[in-house]
Each structure stands twice: as C-alpha cells, then as structure tokens.
Design a protein around this motif. Structure first.
Motif, PDB file in Angstrom:
ATOM      1  N   THR A 135       0.836  -1.200   0.000  1.00 14.41           N
ATOM      2  CA  THR A 135       0.000   0.000   0.000  1.00 14.41           C
ATOM      3  C   THR A 135       0.873   1.252   0.000  1.00 14.41           C
ATOM      4  OG1 THR A 135      -1.793  -1.152   1.153  1.00 14.41           O
ATOM      5  CG2 THR A 135      -1.799   1.241   1.239  1.00 14.41           C
ATOM      6  N   GLY A 136       1.957   1.214   0.772  1.00 18.20           N
ATOM      7  CA  GLY A 136       2.891   2.332   0.770  1.00 18.20           C
ATOM      8  C   GLY A 136       3.531   2.546  -0.585  1.00 18.20           C
ATOM      9  N   ALA A 137       3.893   1.439  -1.253  1.00 21.76           N
ATOM     10  CA  ALA A 137       4.470   1.539  -2.595  1.00 21.76           C
ATOM     11  C   ALA A 137       3.478   2.164  -3.565  1.00 21.76           C
ATOM     12  CB  ALA A 137       4.896   0.157  -3.085  1.00 21.76           C
ATOM     13  N   ASP A 138       2.208   1.815  -3.439  1.00 26.71           N
ATOM     14  CA  ASP A 138       1.185   2.392  -4.314  1.00 26.71           C
ATOM     15  C   ASP A 138       1.020   3.893  -4.064  1.00 26.71           C
ATOM     16  OD1 ASP A 138       0.725  -0.081  -5.448  1.00 26.71           O
ATOM     17  OD2 ASP A 138      -0.938  -0.571  -4.113  1.00 26.71           O
ATOM     18  N   CYS A 139       1.208   4.320  -2.814  1.00 28.25           N
ATOM     19  CA  CYS A 139       1.183   5.756  -2.520  1.00 28.25           C
ATOM     20  C   CYS A 139       2.351   6.468  -3.194  1.00 28.25           C
ATOM     21  CB  CYS A 139       1.236   5.993  -1.015  1.00 28.25           C
ATOM     22  SG  CYS A 139      -0.280   5.569  -0.131  1.00 28.25           S
ATOM     23  N   VAL A 140       3.519   5.830  -3.185  1.00 31.57           N
ATOM     24  CA  VAL A 140       4.693   6.393  -3.856  1.00 31.57           C
ATOM     25  C   VAL A 140       4.402   6.601  -5.338  1.00 31.57           C
ATOM     26  CG1 VAL A 140       7.074   5.927  -4.576  1.00 31.57           C
ATOM     27  CG2 VAL A 140       6.370   5.469  -2.206  1.00 31.57           C
ATOM     28  N   ALA A 141       3.884   5.552  -5.995  1.00 32.59           N
ATOM     29  CA  ALA A 141       3.617   5.632  -7.438  1.00 32.59           C
ATOM     30  C   ALA A 141       2.547   6.668  -7.758  1.00 32.59           C
ATOM     31  CB  ALA A 141       3.199   4.255  -7.951  1.00 32.59           C
ATOM     32  N   THR A 142       1.555   6.783  -6.882  1.00 36.12           N
ATOM     33  CA  THR A 142       0.490   7.766  -7.097  1.00 36.12           C
ATOM     34  C   THR A 142       1.025   9.187  -6.943  1.00 36.12           C
ATOM     35  OG1 THR A 142      -1.172   6.187  -6.310  1.00 36.12           O
ATOM     36  CG2 THR A 142      -1.777   8.515  -6.294  1.00 36.12           C
ATOM     37  N   ALA A 143       1.839   9.412  -5.915  1.00 36.65           N
ATOM     38  CA  ALA A 143       2.426  10.743  -5.711  1.00 36.65           C
ATOM     39  C   ALA A 143       3.318  11.141  -6.879  1.00 36.65           C
ATOM     40  CB  ALA A 143       3.218  10.767  -4.403  1.00 36.65           C
ATOM     41  N   LEU A 144       4.044  10.192  -7.440  1.00 35.72           N
ATOM     42  CA  LEU A 144       4.888  10.481  -8.604  1.00 35.72           C
ATOM     43  C   LEU A 144       4.045  10.963  -9.782  1.00 35.72           C
ATOM     44  CD1 LEU A 144       7.314   7.425  -8.430  1.00 35.72           C
ATOM     45  CD2 LEU A 144       7.961   9.823  -8.112  1.00 35.72           C
ATOM     46  N   ARG A 145       2.903  10.331  -9.996  1.00 32.64           N
ATOM     47  CA  ARG A 145       2.045  10.726 -11.113  1.00 32.64           C
ATOM     48  C   ARG A 145       1.381  12.080 -10.871  1.00 32.64           C
ATOM     49  NH1 ARG A 145       3.087   5.716 -11.358  1.00 32.64           N
ATOM     50  NH2 ARG A 145       2.975   4.529 -13.313  1.00 32.64           N
ATOM     51  N   GLN A 146       1.289  12.474  -9.617  1.00 38.63           N
ATOM     52  CA  GLN A 146       0.747  13.793  -9.295  1.00 38.63           C
ATOM     53  C   GLN A 146       1.846  14.871  -9.233  1.00 38.63           C
ATOM     54  OE1 GLN A 146      -1.477  13.179  -5.663  1.00 38.63           O
ATOM     55  NE2 GLN A 146      -3.218  12.292  -6.733  1.00 38.63           N
ATOM     56  N   LYS A 147       3.072  14.477  -9.613  1.00 38.89           N
ATOM     57  CA  LYS A 147       4.200  15.413  -9.724  1.00 38.89           C
ATOM     58  C   LYS A 147       4.637  15.972  -8.368  1.00 38.89           C
ATOM     59  CE  LYS A 147       3.911  14.778 -14.104  1.00 38.89           C
ATOM     60  NZ  LYS A 147       4.798  13.749 -14.710  1.00 38.89           N
ATOM     61  N   CYS A 148       4.846  15.081  -7.428  1.00 40.30           N
ATOM     62  CA  CYS A 148       5.361  15.505  -6.127  1.00 40.30           C
ATOM     63  C   CYS A 148       6.765  16.085  -6.272  1.00 40.30           C
ATOM     64  CB  CYS A 148       5.375  14.321  -5.155  1.00 40.30           C
ATOM     65  SG  CYS A 148       6.424  12.948  -5.658  1.00 40.30           S
ATOM     66  N   LYS A 149       7.171  16.885  -5.312  1.00 40.12           N
ATOM     67  CA  LYS A 149       8.516  17.458  -5.300  1.00 40.12           C
ATOM     68  C   LYS A 149       9.547  16.413  -4.908  1.00 40.12           C
ATOM     69  CE  LYS A 149      11.213  21.163  -3.102  1.00 40.12           C
ATOM     70  NZ  LYS A 149      11.150  22.273  -2.096  1.00 40.12           N
ATOM     71  N   SER A 150       9.198  15.566  -3.937  1.00 35.65           N
ATOM     72  CA  SER A 150      10.060  14.481  -3.490  1.00 35.65           C
ATOM     73  C   SER A 150       9.180  13.424  -2.832  1.00 35.65           C
ATOM     74  CB  SER A 150      11.127  14.963  -2.495  1.00 35.65           C
ATOM     75  OG  SER A 150      10.526  15.359  -1.272  1.00 35.65           O
ATOM     76  N   VAL A 151       9.697  12.213  -2.687  1.00 34.71           N
ATOM     77  CA  VAL A 151       8.943  11.170  -2.003  1.00 34.71           C
ATOM     78  C   VAL A 151       9.910  10.205  -1.325  1.00 34.71           C
ATOM     79  CG1 VAL A 151       8.776   9.709  -4.079  1.00 34.71           C
ATOM     80  CG2 VAL A 151       7.116   9.426  -2.212  1.00 34.71           C
ATOM     81  N   VAL A 152       9.604   9.870  -0.069  1.00 35.90           N
ATOM     82  CA  VAL A 152      10.397   8.941   0.729  1.00 35.90           C
ATOM     83  C   VAL A 152       9.432   7.989   1.422  1.00 35.90           C
ATOM     84  CG1 VAL A 152      12.099   8.673   2.566  1.00 35.90           C
ATOM     85  CG2 VAL A 152      12.144  10.720   1.136  1.00 35.90           C
TER      86      VAL A 152
END
Length: 491
Positions: A301-318
C-alpha cells in the motif's frame, strides 16, 4: 510435459514493462503483453515435478507457500507451451474465478514454491496466468453463462472485494439468487479503490462485474451494513448471509502531530485518487503536486502511494519502514518452498529511481513526531534510526540509535501501517462473535455463531492476500450451499 529440458534450455522472462519515467505521465497499466512465442518458452520451463509444490497452498511457519487456490499450474503451463489456449483457460478457471486480478496483483507464492526455484529462477507462473485470461477475453471465450434453473434460495453477500465476488460467482453457478451489497459507489472493494489503476486498470474490474451481472448476480452500491441496514434485517430477508466485508480499519499513528493537516491514511489517498481518475466531476482534496511526500509503512500500500504521488508530480517522495533492508538471497530461516523474503524493486521504486535517481525506501526508521509551521500546517517529520533486536523466542523489539535523529521536510504524510481488522459498524451493530476485530468462524466451515451467517476473507482471517480471499469466498460458498441444500457439488 511438452519439453523435458525446457527449464534448462530457456531463461526466466516476465512481461516487459513500459519505460519507468515516461509511464508516470499517465495512469495506464505499467506492464506490456507477452509475445506468444516467448510465452510458450516460459510454459516449457515448467518441469515434470513428482510433487508440484506450486499449486499446493499452505503456510509454513506463518509464511505462504504455493497457491492457496490449488491452481492446476503444471497443466496449463504445458497447454500454453503446446498452443492450446482455450484448454489452458478451462483449466485455469476450474480453480480461480478471477485470474485477471491475481495475474496482476498477487505476490505469487506459487513461484516461491516452484521446484525450478530451488536452484534457478522460478517459472513465470504469474505472467502466464495473466496472458491466459487476457486471451480468453480477447478471443471472446469469456461469455455469460447463467444457470439454467434457480433454486429459489436468496443469498446476501456483504462486500464486493475478491472474497465476496468469488462467493457470489460460485453460488450463482448452482442456481441460487445472489445479491451483493457494497458500501462504496462502485463494485470491487479494494480491487476498485485500494489498488491504483497502473497495477489494475479499473476497466478490468468493471468488465468482470458486468459479466457477473449478465449471469444474474445483483449488485447494490452505496449501502453499508450496520449503518444503513442491520445484519438482522438482512437475515430476515434472505435464506443465508455471507460476510466478506474485509478488514479496512486502519492502524493510525499515535504520535505528536498525527492530526495535523496534511497527514492522511493511505487508503483515503488511494481511493480519492482513483475516484478522481474515474469521475471528472469528483474533486479530491489530497494532491501531492509540488509537495515533499513521506509514506510511513513499508508494504505494498505504501508503494502504491509512492507511485500515485509520482504521477501527481510531487517534489520528493520517501518511504519509511521499521525493518532492515531484506537480503538479496533467501536467509536460512526462509527456505524453499516458502515465499522468498528477499529484496526486490517494485514498480513504484523503479519509477522513483528513474525520477529522482534513488530508491525512495529508508529502512530501520522510527517516526518520532510531526511538526507544523506557524500557520498550523504540516512542515516536517522527525525520525530516529533503530536496530532490530530479536529475542530467543523469536519476538523482536527496536532499539533506537542515539545520535541518528533526523528532520525531513514534509507537507504530505501518508500512513500505510496496515489494518487492525473489521470496522466498527458491522461488529458493534450485531450479535456476531468476534475477537481481535475478526469475525469468529472456523476455517473450512466459515459458519459464525449466527444461524445462516457465514464469514470469509479478511473479515475472518485479517489482512491477507487476494488468493486467500478468493479461496475463502469459494469455500464459504460451498458451506453455504451445503447449509441450504443439505449437500453440495461446489469444490
């Protein structure tokens, strides 16, 4: 067996993936179809095992081994090798109601139990499974097959995730009239809103639901049992009830700042993101665009949040996880045929590395507090590194490492620390026996303390795999049919 030396002649290959960077520009599935010529070779790698562990689903010391659905894997692997696709589909559907889902989002414990995997990479079982069912739909073989007669028995199923859909499918096949209640606005449970589109396109879920509807199953959305309708009312209106409501009560943070604006449960974020994708008029109130994003929790579920944030053009993700990085090879306490607990690069981590030049995961991290700015909004997150200490009895604790404190910028934090069990409305609004937020029902029998009420899937066993949910849905349908008719032909 078609080719006796196939596992020696051909290397393992899985379905190719779209470019890790460019696919972040859309929400389409990240994998590509497998060429038929390569699929035949992969099917040929399935060796003539004396005892195929891949399709014998058990748990060994708490770790999954093999397929709980008892899929006839060696049989349909050989049929694919021989180019007999329709026959392969027939064998696949004997045990698995929804291979288009498991072939995409199941972690494939079958491959962990593959005999080839003792010394070499496992047969690409999951990829082959997906291509069989995709071809079945493409060739028009997947058509409605409603029962020829009805028994007159009315069955209600609560929850339209994989367990509920499997139970409904099985009971409908033998002529019972089935109604499935779903509290959300679309059918599918976590298949619809808990798994993002790039892993499981929602058109595939809708396609299957429409097929089930054409076979006579009735779906009612927007109704929550325990709030909108009581379980007792369902029992009065039906001959039997099967609870497949899942285990969606989240574990929440209990840290300073956990209630700040910008801190959200992972499933709320994933659900909103999918709803916004499916409905142009829906406006999500969580958006990662231009923000520093932190995901707490190291699972899928955390990995899916990472991928979703990337598609929304986040500044960074950890992404933070408490546990150490997994080893490259199986450790001694994780032998074959258990599902291997080894380091892998999930699709989301490939994408983050392509975008930012590094894997987003940070290991052995404990979050201490979340801090706001002068306007009350989330500003940063404080952590400390920790050492995992394992006791003689196998239990573990985490020892904080002095001097390892760190401050991370964050305007969005997603909590993906798992689920406690079934939610309050169902449990507290009925006389159901339950323990640790799980409905009490014996495995294999699935009967609750209430006459004519059964429970299957995560609502009974807790958070688990999609294959276990489908298995329990199938088996609960069998026991429900036996209860209604005195005997059953369901597997």
């Amino acid at each position: 067996m078609g080719k006796a030396t196939g596992f020696m002649d051909y290397e393992r290959k899985t379905a190719a993936e779209r470019d890790s960077l460019s696919r972040q520009e859309d929400w389409k599935e990240y994998t590509l179809p497998f060429p038929e010529s390569e699929l035949k070779k992969q099917g040929a790698r399935c060796m003539d095992c004396a005892t195929p562990f891949c399709h014998t689903g058990v748990q060994i010391n708490g770790t999954d081994s093999g397929c709980p659905l008892y899929n006839l894997i060696p049989e349909w692997n050989e049929l694919v090798y021989r180019g007999k696709w329709k026959e392969a589909l027939e064998r696949l559907l004997k045990t698995n109601n929804f291979p288009e889902f498991t072939g995409r989002v199941c972690p494939a414990p079958c491959e962990g139990g593959c005999t080839v995997a003792i010394n070499d990479p496992a047969v690409a079982i999951k990829s082959i499974e997906r291509e069989i069912i995709d071809r079945g739909f493409a060739e028009g073989w997947m058509v409605p097959k409603p029962p020829t007669s009805r028994t007159g028995k009315q069955i209600v199923i609560v929850g339209s995730g994989p367990a509920g859909l499997a139970a409904a499918d099985q009971l409908n096949k033998v002529g019972h009239s089935v109604t499935v209640y779903e509290r959300d606005d679309r059918v599918g449970g976590l298949l619809m809103y808990g798994i993002p589109n790039m892993k499981l396109e929602k058109s595939l879920v809708t396609r299957r639901v429409e097929l089930l509807e054409a076979e006579g199953i009735r779906f009612v959305t927007g109704v929550e049992i325990g709030k909108d309708i009581s379980l007792e009312q369902l029992r009065a209106d039906a001959d039997a009830v099967i609870l497949c409501a899942g285990a969606q009560k989240h574990r929440e943070l209990s840290l300073p700042g956990h209630d700040l604006p910008g801190v959200h449960l992972a499933m709320k974020y994933l659900t909103q993101s999918t709803k916004a994708l499916l409905d142009d008029e829906y406006k999500a109130d969580i958006d990662a665009k231009g923000k520093d994003v932190i995901v707490i929790g190291g699972g899928d579920t955390g990995a899916d949040c990472v991928a979703t944030a990337l598609r929304q053009k986040c500044k960074s993700v950890v992404q933070f996880g408490r546990h150490p990085r997994l080893p490259e090879e199986r450790p001694e306490n994780n032998p074959w045929p258990q599902m291997p607990h080894v380091f892998t690069m999930d699709y989301a981590y490939d994408e983050a590395e392509a975008r930012f030049g590094r894997d987003p995961r940070r290991y052995s991290i404990i979050t201490k507090k979340l801090v706001n700015d002068d306007k009350g909004n989330l500003k940063e997150l404080h952590t400390v590194e920790a050492e995992k200490v394992i006791a003689e009895d196998g239990s573990h604790t985490f020892r904080e490492i002095p001097g390892s404190e760190k401050v991370w910028p964050a305007q969005l934090v997603f909590v993906a620390t798992g689920f406690e069990g079934t939610e309050d409305a169902l449990l507290e609004g009925s006389d159901l026996d339950h323990q640790n937020r799980r409905v009490t029902a014996e495995y294999g029998k699935y009967a609750t303390n209430l006459d004519g009420v059964f429970a299957a899937g995560d609502v009974r066993r807790g958070q688990s795999l999609i294959v276990w949910a489908i298995l329990e849905g199938r088996e609960a349908a069998r026991e429900c049919d036996r209860y209604l008719m005195g005997e059953t032909d369901l597997p």
